[in-house]
Design a protein around this motif. Structure first.
Motif, mmCIF file in Angstrom:
data_model
loop_
_atom_site.group_PDB
_atom_site.id
_atom_site.type_symbol
_atom_site.label_atom_id
_atom_site.label_comp_id
_atom_site.label_asym_id
_atom_site.label_seq_id
_atom_site.Cartn_x
_atom_site.Cartn_y
_atom_site.Cartn_z
ATOM 1 N N HIS A 52 0.841 -1.193 0.000
ATOM 2 C CA HIS A 52 0.000 0.000 0.000
ATOM 3 C C HIS A 52 0.877 1.244 0.000
ATOM 4 O O HIS A 52 2.045 1.201 0.389
ATOM 5 N N ASP A 81 1.645 5.273 1.081
ATOM 6 C CA ASP A 81 1.425 6.261 2.125
ATOM 7 C C ASP A 81 2.538 7.303 2.000
ATOM 8 O O ASP A 81 3.549 7.074 1.330
ATOM 9 N N TRP A 82 2.355 8.413 2.660
ATOM 10 C CA TRP A 82 3.361 9.474 2.635
ATOM 11 C C TRP A 82 4.477 9.159 3.615
ATOM 12 O O TRP A 82 4.229 8.713 4.732
ATOM 13 N N HIS A 112 4.558 10.136 7.344
ATOM 14 C CA HIS A 112 3.885 9.297 8.343
ATOM 15 C C HIS A 112 4.750 8.122 8.802
ATOM 16 O O HIS A 112 4.345 7.374 9.693
ATOM 17 N N HIS A 113 5.906 7.951 8.170
ATOM 18 C CA HIS A 113 6.800 6.820 8.451
ATOM 19 C C HIS A 113 8.248 7.301 8.402
ATOM 20 O O HIS A 113 9.088 6.698 7.719
ATOM 21 N N LEU A 115 6.081 9.843 -1.588
ATOM 22 C CA LEU A 115 5.101 8.777 -1.449
ATOM 23 C C LEU A 115 5.876 7.471 -1.443
ATOM 24 O O LEU A 115 6.775 7.271 -2.274
ATOM 25 N N HIS A 150 -1.719 13.534 -6.695
ATOM 26 C CA HIS A 150 -1.536 14.529 -5.636
ATOM 27 C C HIS A 150 -1.206 15.896 -6.242
ATOM 28 O O HIS A 150 -1.756 16.925 -5.816
#
Length: 155
Positions: free
Chosen positions: A3, A5-6, A9-10, A52, A106
């Motif tokens: 998946h 995600d940005w 966030h990680h 991303l 985006h």
């Protein structure tokens, strides 16, 4: 199941991805790895390198960035698709294309009408995905293709 995600966030994956990019695109880097890691991490907050990533059960497989400036000699151009990288063992699964489309979506959603990229070895890959050659140039001792993709319409 992979998946997207940005990276913001990680952030624990930021140094790893920066290391992969520094190694893959070493001909472009004049700065030491530690300096690039710091720039890349701060770029997740200031929008310089909004990245991303693709994860599979928490494991980092790759990433792509929306960069403000990826070719200093062409400051006249707008936003860039940059830093596209998939770990070798995760290639061939369409992950790069998902990342590229995620960056394009985006960018479109934030009002960017055109994205640019430069490549020395993947112009055919990008052309098949709607990117047009703008010009050819030489940089870092390699022939490069400057390419663009219009985002104001679908595809």
């Amino acid at each position: 199941m992979p998946h997207l995600d940005w990276l913001e966030h990680h952030l624990h994956h930021s140094d790893t991805l920066a290391t992969w990019l520094h190694r893959q695109f070493s001909y472009e880097f004049e700065q030491p790895l530690a300096d690039w890691q710091a720039e890349f991490a701060s770029g997740q907050h200031d929008g310089q390198w909004k990245c991303l990533i693709v994860l599979d059960e928490g494991e980092l497989l790759g990433g792509a960035a929306l960069a403000r400036d990826d070719l200093p000699e062409r400051a006249d151009l707008g936003s860039w698709l940059a830093c596209v990288f998939i770990r070798p063992e995760a290639r061939g699964r369409g992950l790069a294309e998902q990342l590229i489309e995620g960056i394009c979506d985006h960018a479109r959603a934030t009002g960017i009408a055109r994205l640019y990229l430069h490549t020395h070895d993947q112009s055919e890959y990008y052309a098949k995905r709607g990117w047009q050659v703008v010009e050819r140039f030489e940089a870092w001792g390699k022939e490069q293709w400057l390419m663009a993709r219009e985002l104001s319409r679908a595809g």
